[in-house]
Enzyme design. Structure first.
Site, PDB file in Angstrom:
ATOM      1  N   LYS A   1       0.881  -1.095   0.025  1.00  0.00           N
ATOM      2  CA  LYS A   1      -0.042  -0.164   0.041  1.00  0.00           C
ATOM      3  C   LYS A   1       0.964   1.327  -0.044  1.00  0.00           C
ATOM      4  O   LYS A   1       0.640   2.251  -0.651  1.00  0.00           O
ATOM      5  CB  LYS A   1      -0.818   0.151   1.154  1.00  0.00           C
ATOM      6  CG  LYS A   1      -2.236  -0.928   0.902  1.00  0.00           C
ATOM      7  CD  LYS A   1      -2.625  -1.233   2.405  1.00  0.00           C
ATOM      8  CE  LYS A   1      -4.066  -2.267   2.212  1.00  0.00           C
ATOM      9  NZ  LYS A   1      -4.626  -2.710   3.356  1.00  0.00           N
TER      10      LYS A   1
ATOM     11  N   GLN B   1      -4.886  -1.435   9.614  1.00  0.00           N
ATOM     12  CA  GLN B   1      -4.826  -2.726   9.020  1.00  0.00           C
ATOM     13  C   GLN B   1      -5.216  -3.998   9.710  1.00  0.00           C
ATOM     14  O   GLN B   1      -5.100  -3.929  11.078  1.00  0.00           O
ATOM     15  CB  GLN B   1      -3.276  -3.112   8.496  1.00  0.00           C
ATOM     16  CG  GLN B   1      -3.097  -4.407   7.909  1.00  0.00           C
ATOM     17  CD  GLN B   1      -3.651  -4.581   6.670  1.00  0.00           C
ATOM     18  OE1 GLN B   1      -3.546  -3.393   5.603  1.00  0.00           O
ATOM     19  NE2 GLN B   1      -4.221  -5.475   6.055  1.00  0.00           N
TER      20      GLN B   1
ATOM     21  N   ASP C   1     -11.430   2.870   4.157  1.00  0.00           N
ATOM     22  CA  ASP C   1     -11.902   1.677   3.804  1.00  0.00           C
ATOM     23  C   ASP C   1     -13.369   1.410   3.577  1.00  0.00           C
ATOM     24  O   ASP C   1     -13.848   0.521   3.392  1.00  0.00           O
ATOM     25  CB  ASP C   1     -11.465   0.705   5.102  1.00  0.00           C
ATOM     26  CG  ASP C   1     -10.225  -0.153   4.766  1.00  0.00           C
ATOM     27  OD1 ASP C   1      -9.858  -0.352   3.684  1.00  0.00           O
ATOM     28  OD2 ASP C   1      -9.574  -0.356   5.761  1.00  0.00           O
TER      29      ASP C   1
END
Ligand code: NAP
Length: 281
Positions: free
Chosen positions: A52, A96, A119
């Site tokens: 990422k 995460q 997200d």
């Protein structure tokens, strides 16, 4: 059969995003910033976060990774998220997953301010998506959606079957297809006759976690099939779709690996840029 090349689609999307970041920098004299919080030293999470960060840098975003050991207290993480919520250099925040057991995942998700929730997991973004309003959309289904649209720009009236109803994949995928005026059937572990449901579909999105669940004789001729699954097996990584069989009947199919996966990260960058743009209004 069209092999939907996720690596190529992701590279094209990154190229578009790179240009957009240059324009944003000219307009606002700053670039969008993505901050990722990584807790613990689980190898897959470390790899995801490294990828990422690399992709974010590649398109010109400012990126930062904040690392904590497994033993970090929940309150420390929540405090940091609140700081980031108030930091104008941070456009998007991602924690995460999975988290250590002593940290409440839902509390973490809900502490991220919805406008920086790249997200798309915050209940406000989930609600906005299902109400058809502007929102951050979870990256994996967003990537699937963009790949489907590349093959078939007009989805109106198509019959779609989503296999799996997770908050991460199946449910947001359903909302995206509904928004495109598909008729959507959501299936799950209690569905009586999954094969019969799939055989009706013009579009199948499989997000289950069972190796090669969707067989060749479950798929209507010329259907578009998107395979979200990532399963480690003796013969290597396979998806939730029996690739060899399904490729003989489908109009288009994503491979595993090299399909949905690469698009997921590119969509995270897209979401970061969208959050930045919304914050400038
Ligand atoms: P999940 O949370 O475990 O959800 C799985 C879903 O599949 C559930 O809704 C479950 O039904 C349903 N299911 C289980 N057995 C079934 C069966 N026999 N028939 C029909 N449905 C069944 O999984 P997830 O997080 O959505 O992930 C799914 C897969 O995608 C995994 O392989 C994961 O590794 C992969 N994944 C890939 C990416 C990517 O970037 N490519 C990203 C995320 C996840 P119930 O609700 O009834 O239990």
């Amino acid at each position: 059969m069209i092999l939907i090349d996720g690596k190529k689609a992701a590279a094209e999307l990154r190229e578009e995003l790179k240009k957009e970041v240059i324009q944003l920098k000219e307009k606002y004299n700053r670039v969008p910033g993505l901050t990722v919080i990584l807790i613990g030293d689980m190898a897959p999470s470390q790899i995801y976060v490294r990828n990422k960060e690399k992709s974010a840098n590649e398109v010109g975003l400012k990126s930062e990774v904040i690392k904590y050991p497994d033993s970090v207290e929940e309150k420390t993480v929540l405090k940091k998220i609140k700081e980031l919520n108030n930091d104008e250099n941070v456009s998007g925040i991602l924690v995460q997953l999975p988290l250590p057991k002593h940290i409440d995942k839902q509390k973490v998700i809900e502490t991220i301010i919805p406008s920086k929730d790249v997200d798309g997991f915050h209940p406000m973004n989930v609600g906005n998506l299902s109400s058809g309003y502007e929102s951050s959309v979870p990256c994996t289904p967003l990537g699937c959606y963009l790949m489907i649209k590349k093959v078939e720009p007009n989805l109106s009236g198509k019959k779609a079957v989503v296999v799996g109803r997770s908050n991460l994949n199946g449910k947001p995928m359903t909302q995206l297809l509904l928004k495109e005026n598909c008729t959507v059937t959501v299936t799950h572990s209690r569905t009586k006759d999954l094969k019969a449901e799939c055989l009706e579909a013009d579009i199948i999105v499989a997000a289950v976690g069972i190796p090669e669940l969707v067989k060749g004789d479950w798929v209507k001729k010329d259907a578009i099939v998107i395979d979200v699954g990532i399963n480690k097996t003796e013969k290597g990584l396979v998806g939730d779709v029996a690739f060899d069989e399904v490729s003989k009947v489908a109009k288009a199919l994503t491979p595993v690996p090299g399909g949905v996966g690469p698009m997921t990260i590119a969509c995270l960058l897209k979401n970061t840029i969208e959050c930045f743009k919304r914050s400038q209004i």
